[in-house]
Design an enzyme around this catalytic site. Structure first.
Site, mmCIF file in Angstrom:
data_model
loop_
_atom_site.group_PDB
_atom_site.id
_atom_site.type_symbol
_atom_site.label_atom_id
_atom_site.label_comp_id
_atom_site.label_asym_id
_atom_site.label_seq_id
_atom_site.Cartn_x
_atom_site.Cartn_y
_atom_site.Cartn_z
ATOM 1 N N GLU A 97 5.825 -13.424 12.988
ATOM 2 C CA GLU A 97 4.806 -12.764 12.969
ATOM 3 C C GLU A 97 4.545 -11.286 13.446
ATOM 4 O O GLU A 97 5.660 -11.041 14.196
ATOM 5 C CB GLU A 97 3.592 -13.661 13.372
ATOM 6 C CG GLU A 97 3.897 -14.058 15.136
ATOM 7 C CD GLU A 97 2.835 -15.168 15.572
ATOM 8 O OE1 GLU A 97 1.917 -15.549 15.028
ATOM 9 O OE2 GLU A 97 3.071 -15.102 16.848
ATOM 10 N N ASP A 138 -2.615 -9.345 21.544
ATOM 11 C CA ASP A 138 -2.253 -8.677 20.346
ATOM 12 C C ASP A 138 -2.590 -7.122 20.282
ATOM 13 O O ASP A 138 -3.399 -6.809 19.292
ATOM 14 C CB ASP A 138 -2.946 -9.542 19.024
ATOM 15 C CG ASP A 138 -2.796 -11.029 19.146
ATOM 16 O OD1 ASP A 138 -1.591 -11.402 19.553
ATOM 17 O OD2 ASP A 138 -3.512 -11.573 19.072
#
Length: 372
Positions: free
Chosen positions: A275, A66
């Site tokens: 997301e 991420d």
């Protein structure tokens, strides 16, 4: 940053991941270290049939995912999740993603050595936190660096907090309470040229976004989003206050439309938001990019304002190795780059490694699709 589908590695890659595993578990040092970097392009397949990758992991001393990248003081700083092995079983709620601290990375330029600055913030240092420090982001304003992070509170509900530092590499000190009105996961902060700042956040399934449809948290809501032909649940957006620690007004839906100007539907799983939202600006247009989750794509939509609406335009990146996909996009010395992750080192979707590759556009500003 959600659940799983184990992938098989070649014998050579698996051997390399096993050799790295022991080093990846010793991660609590606060000392700065120069991490192992890899060449910008993967080597060709060898005689054993090793897989080819567009780019190689930026570091191998710890597992990272991420990546939120920024240029501060002429240097690239990366704010990733820090994956660890816990032995927890995989599930759709992402309980096996049990990360408990952040390491901040930096490098002078794309392709240069990467420095691991050690632990910048831990769950134990956040007064209101319970567990699971997921994907963070960062911002800078008036001499202060801000680290935005999602973590479950002591009632196991994801909230978004903020921590501050005088250094981009930390350590960071967390505020005593989460940001009022925040929920779910994956905060991404965009600072526009007019001085206004906006946070985009939200994630389905384990990210709990589907539990906030009525405006308050519903612990009994379905684990997954609707799958019928109704408008898809979307990311949320809040304008940040001048002190960068609060929302300046109500949180809004991020409207993502199709080419006919209609909202994307929940059944449109190759285009709907799941997301990992990110916003960047190019030639006066605002590009909202995100992960489609269970269809494993990174896609984007374009608008005329940071608050939207955004019209879907296409795919940025085809599926990576591993279940999850999450990214950031920045400009460095006149070129654009996308930071992302896959599971090359471990073959396990909860033990990921970050990468970077150049982002290229056509003359009309559309983004060329990347095959990782």
């Amino acid at each position: 940053m959600l659940f799983s589908s184990k992938t098989k590695l070649s014998a050579s890659v698996m051997a390399a991941s096993l050799a790295l595993l022991a080093a990846c578990q010793s991660t609590e040092t606060k000392q700065e270290t120069t991490a192992t970097t890899a060449p910008a392009e993967a080597p060709k397949a060898d005689s054993a049939g090793a897989k080819k990758y567009l780019s190689e992991p930026l570091i191998s001393n710890i597992y990272t995912a991420d990546p939120s990248a920024h240029v501060f003081n002429g240097k690239i700083y990366i704010y990733p999740s820090h994956d660890i092995e816990t032995g927890m079983p995989e599930n759709d709620k992402g309980d096996h993603f049990a990360m408990n601290d952040y390491h901040i990375l930096s490098m002078d330029s794309v392709g240069s050595k990467v420095t691991d600055h050690g632990v910048a913030l831990s769950v134990k240092d956040i007064p209101w936190a319970g567990r699971q420090l997921w994907a963070p982001d960062a911002a800078f304003k008036s001499g202060t660096y801000y680290l935005y992070f999602p973590v479950k509170d002591k009632q196991d509900v994801f909230r978004i907090g903020v921590a501050t530092s005088t250094s981009p590499s930390g350590p960071f000190k967390a505020e005593a309470t989460p940001i009022a009105g925040s929920f779910s996961i994956d905060p991404a902060v965009f600072q526009d040229t007019d001085g206004n700042a906006y946070m985009y956040f939200g994630g389905l399934w384990g990210g709990q976004l589907q539990r906030w449809q009525k405006g308050t948290y519903d612990a009994n809501a379905a684990e997954k989003e609707p799958s019928t032909d109704v408008p898809a649940l979307s990311a949320r957006m809040g304008k940040l206050s001048a002190d960068m620690k609060h929302f300046d007004g109500p949180v809004q839906d991020v409207k993502i439309l199709d080419e006919a100007g209609k909202p994307l539907l929940a059944s449109d799983t190759k285009r709907r938001f799941f997301e990992g939202g990110w916003l960047h600006k190019y030639n006066g247009k605002y590009y909202f990019s995100y992960s489609t989750g269970d269809t494993h794509l990174l896609v984007y939509a374009v608008g005329d304002n940071p608050t939207g609406p955004f019209t879907y335009k296409g795919v940025i990146m085809q599926p990576v190795e591993g279940w999850t996909t999450h990214h950031s996009i920045i400009e460095v010395k006149g070129k654009w780059y996308i930071f992302y992750h896959d599971t090359q080192l471990s073959g396990k979707t909860w033990l990921r490694n970050i990468k970077v590759t150049e982002l290229k556009r056509k003359a009309d500003g559309s983004i060329e699709t990347i095959v990782p």
